[in-house]
Scaffold this active site. Structure first.
Site, PDB file in Angstrom:
ATOM      1  N   ARG A  36       0.826  -1.213   0.000  1.00  0.00           N
ATOM      2  CA  ARG A  36       0.000   0.000   0.000  1.00  0.00           C
ATOM      3  C   ARG A  36       0.864   1.270   0.000  1.00  0.00           C
ATOM      4  O   ARG A  36       0.460   2.284  -0.576  1.00  0.00           O
ATOM      5  CB  ARG A  36      -0.903   0.005   1.223  1.00  0.00           C
ATOM      6  CG  ARG A  36      -2.036  -0.988   1.074  1.00  0.00           C
ATOM      7  CD  ARG A  36      -2.890  -1.028   2.302  1.00  0.00           C
ATOM      8  NE  ARG A  36      -4.174  -1.645   1.999  1.00  0.00           N
ATOM      9  CZ  ARG A  36      -5.095  -1.928   2.896  1.00  0.00           C
ATOM     10  NH1 ARG A  36      -4.867  -1.657   4.165  1.00  0.00           N
ATOM     11  NH2 ARG A  36      -6.228  -2.476   2.540  1.00  0.00           N
ATOM     12  N   LYS A 209     -17.379 -16.515   4.567  1.00  0.00           N
ATOM     13  CA  LYS A 209     -18.733 -16.025   4.800  1.00  0.00           C
ATOM     14  C   LYS A 209     -19.497 -15.686   3.531  1.00  0.00           C
ATOM     15  O   LYS A 209     -19.111 -14.793   2.792  1.00  0.00           O
ATOM     16  CB  LYS A 209     -18.660 -14.772   5.663  1.00  0.00           C
ATOM     17  CG  LYS A 209     -18.371 -15.068   7.102  1.00  0.00           C
ATOM     18  CD  LYS A 209     -18.813 -13.880   7.926  1.00  0.00           C
ATOM     19  CE  LYS A 209     -18.388 -14.035   9.359  1.00  0.00           C
ATOM     20  NZ  LYS A 209     -18.132 -12.742   9.966  1.00  0.00           N
ATOM     21  N   GLY A 366      -7.503  -8.967   1.224  1.00  0.00           N
ATOM     22  CA  GLY A 366      -6.210  -9.282   1.834  1.00  0.00           C
ATOM     23  C   GLY A 366      -5.743 -10.709   1.600  1.00  0.00           C
ATOM     24  O   GLY A 366      -4.591 -10.951   1.244  1.00  0.00           O
ATOM     25  N   GLY A 389     -12.540  -4.399   1.909  1.00  0.00           N
ATOM     26  CA  GLY A 389     -13.956  -4.016   2.008  1.00  0.00           C
ATOM     27  C   GLY A 389     -14.355  -3.053   0.899  1.00  0.00           C
ATOM     28  O   GLY A 389     -15.446  -3.164   0.337  1.00  0.00           O
TER      29      GLY A 389
HETATM   30  P1  AMP Z   1     -13.660 -14.199   4.453  1.00  0.00           P
HETATM   31  O1  AMP Z   1     -13.314 -13.265   5.573  1.00  0.00           O
HETATM   32  O2  AMP Z   1     -15.104 -14.555   4.416  1.00  0.00           O
HETATM   33  O3  AMP Z   1     -13.125 -13.745   3.110  1.00  0.00           O
HETATM   34  O4  AMP Z   1     -12.902 -15.554   4.773  1.00  0.00           O
HETATM   35  C1  AMP Z   1     -11.497 -15.686   4.800  1.00  0.00           C
HETATM   36  C2  AMP Z   1     -11.156 -16.850   5.678  1.00  0.00           C
HETATM   37  O5  AMP Z   1     -11.854 -17.982   5.224  1.00  0.00           O
HETATM   38  C3  AMP Z   1      -9.697 -17.226   5.687  1.00  0.00           C
HETATM   39  O6  AMP Z   1      -9.177 -16.961   6.957  1.00  0.00           O
HETATM   40  C4  AMP Z   1      -9.703 -18.738   5.410  1.00  0.00           C
HETATM   41  O7  AMP Z   1      -8.877 -19.488   6.256  1.00  0.00           O
HETATM   42  C5  AMP Z   1     -11.141 -19.108   5.670  1.00  0.00           C
HETATM   43  N1  AMP Z   1     -11.582 -20.310   4.947  1.00  0.00           N
HETATM   44  C6  AMP Z   1     -11.728 -20.445   3.626  1.00  0.00           C
HETATM   45  N2  AMP Z   1     -12.136 -21.698   3.328  1.00  0.00           N
HETATM   46  C7  AMP Z   1     -12.232 -22.371   4.489  1.00  0.00           C
HETATM   47  C8  AMP Z   1     -12.622 -23.685   4.843  1.00  0.00           C
HETATM   48  N3  AMP Z   1     -12.955 -24.585   3.928  1.00  0.00           N
HETATM   49  N4  AMP Z   1     -12.651 -23.999   6.151  1.00  0.00           N
HETATM   50  C9  AMP Z   1     -12.304 -23.097   7.083  1.00  0.00           C
HETATM   51  N5  AMP Z   1     -11.935 -21.839   6.813  1.00  0.00           N
HETATM   52  C10 AMP Z   1     -11.896 -21.487   5.531  1.00  0.00           C
END
Ligand code: AMP
Length: 409
Positions: A36, A209, A366, A389
């Site tokens: 950044r 999520k 990120g 975001g």
């Molecule tokens: P998000 O904040 O929704 O973009 O999610 C990012 C996080 O999702 C990262 O820390 C990943 O470790 C986690 N993640 C992605 N796939 C999986 C999975 N199959 N099981 C557990 N955590 C996951």
């Protein structure tokens, strides 16, 4: 872009307040990733060349919120973690010239330093979020910041989705508010992808999520992205919604109906929604010794899915062949833990290969950005967005307050 940029205004001899996003990871005083900071250099160098007096301002983490939490939990609070001083030193090395650092978090404290500036000099303010007025978009604080500026430049794309004093409020009190060159570049890449993409247009979404990404999914479907690839834990919500057993994999139960709705909308809009066919799983009772790759439909009750499998990686790669626009946000698995980074790395490689064959690729968020960096593929992606975001909100078709507040062309 319909907003004025720093190149549209005369800044010679003016006090140019540049809101940058220097919210970078720092461990024990050492900057771990300066993407950044490097991203903001073109704007800063341009302002120096033009003979402006440059006042840089950024946030770093959430000092006041973390302090409150630490006090509530009676935990120690390390104020030094939130100082921008190491960043000012790093920037000074990158620019090859001094960056005068103002310790006080009160803008009035910086006034004398600023009034003594010569053309081409650079001053950096302390972390804006040390002042309670920043996140509250407090009018008085915005006016104090504006008191340091003849021209306001927003180059902090990563903070543009926040209406804070330094990203929105300040523009009410400065006559000229324009975009920086990094902001311009981000907006140009993202708006081309969203509003006028060269097709085929493929979007890849991952992460944990679904709820966070629903507005983006809906916006991409309504803009008729050609293919939507969904990996990461997000995919399990889609499988569970269809009655497929996902064992102990991460699912958002409140989103099951929404997932079905999204599938229907995609089908109605002619968007090809591609979900994983296999995944790497572990047995929740013996996670260290039980890793294997299995088809999704073989997942039994005790298993947890932590990454897409090789077959899925190959299917995703094939889906990217011939793509002309690719947008990617979110990891394909729990990529922080090896070997569950394999799927994410495979996708990073597939995106970089498609880019070499002529696609414009944009990676944001990120986690996906650090996967691309870890794989050493950063120079093979057309645009690595500095926003997390902000990128998601932009792709969801929402107006970013930090952009909306700038002067129109
Ligand atoms: P998000 O904040 O929704 O973009 O999610 C990012 C996080 O999702 C990262 O820390 C990943 O470790 C986690 N993640 C992605 N796939 C999986 C999975 N199959 N099981 C557990 N955590 C996951």
């Amino acid at each position: 872009m319909n907003k004025k940029t720093i190149k549209d205004v005369d800044i010679k001899g003016k006090r140019v307040f540049i809101r940058v996003d220097f919210n970078v990871p720092i461990k024990n005083g050492v900057i771990e990733d300066d993407t950044r900071i490097v991203g903001a250099l073109p704007t800063i160098k341009y302002a120096i060349e033009q003979g402006a007096k440059i006042i840089l301002a950024s946030h770093l983490g959430r000092p006041l919120k973390d302090k409150k939490k630490a006090e509530e939990k009676k935990m120690p609070y390390d104020a030094s973690k939130y100082s921008l001083k190491p960043i000012a030193e790093h920037l000074s090395n990158l620019l090859g010239k001094p960056v005068n650092f103002e310790d006080s978090a009160d803008p009035d404290g910086a006034a004398s330093l600023v009034s003594a500036m010569d053309n081409g000099e650079v001053v950096m303010l302390e972390n804006l979020r040390l002042h309670a007025g920043e996140e509250k978009n407090d009018d008085g604080y915005a006016q104090q910041l504006a008191g340091l500026a003849d021209v306001y430049v927003n180059d902090a794309f990563g903070a543009a989705h926040r209406a804070h004093a330094s990203t929105a409020g300040i523009t009410k009190y400065v006559e000229t508010s324009v975009a920086g060159l990094l902001m311009e570049k981000e907006l140009n890449f993202l708006s081309k992808a969203l509003n006028n993409p060269e097709r085929p247009f493929v979007a890849i979404l991952g992460g944990a999520k679904v709820s966070d990404k629903i507005p983006v999914i809906e916006s991409l479907i309504s803009r008729k992205v050609d293919k939507l690839l969904i990996g990461g834990a997000m995919a399990y919500t889609f499988f569970k919604a269809k009655g497929i057993t996902v064992g102990k994999s991460l699912v958002e139960d409140e989103m099951l109906e929404k997932a079905l709705e999204i599938e229907t909308k995609a089908a109605e809009s002619g968007v090809e929604l591609i979900l994983p066919t296999d995944h790497q799983v572990v047995d929740s009772y013996d996670p260290l010794n039980s890793r294997k790759t299995i088809p999704i439909e073989f997942t039994n009750k005790g298993l947890v899915g932590l990454d897409i499998g090789v077959e899925t990686a190959a299917i995703f790669k094939q889906a990217l062949e011939g793509a002309k626009t690719i947008v990617w946000n979110g990891p394909m698995g729990m990529f922080e833990e090896k070997p569950f980074d394999q799927g994410t790395i495979a996708v990073a490689e597939a995106v970089s290969e498609a880019t070499e064959k002529g696609a414009t690729s944009i990676v944001g968020g990120g986690d996906s950005v650090s996967a691309v960096n870890q794989a050493g593929l950063d120079d093979k992606i057309s645009h690595i967005s500095t926003g997390g975001g902000a990128t998601l909100e932009f792709l969801a078709g929402e107006e970013l307050p930090g952009v909306a507040a700038l002067n129109d062309k």
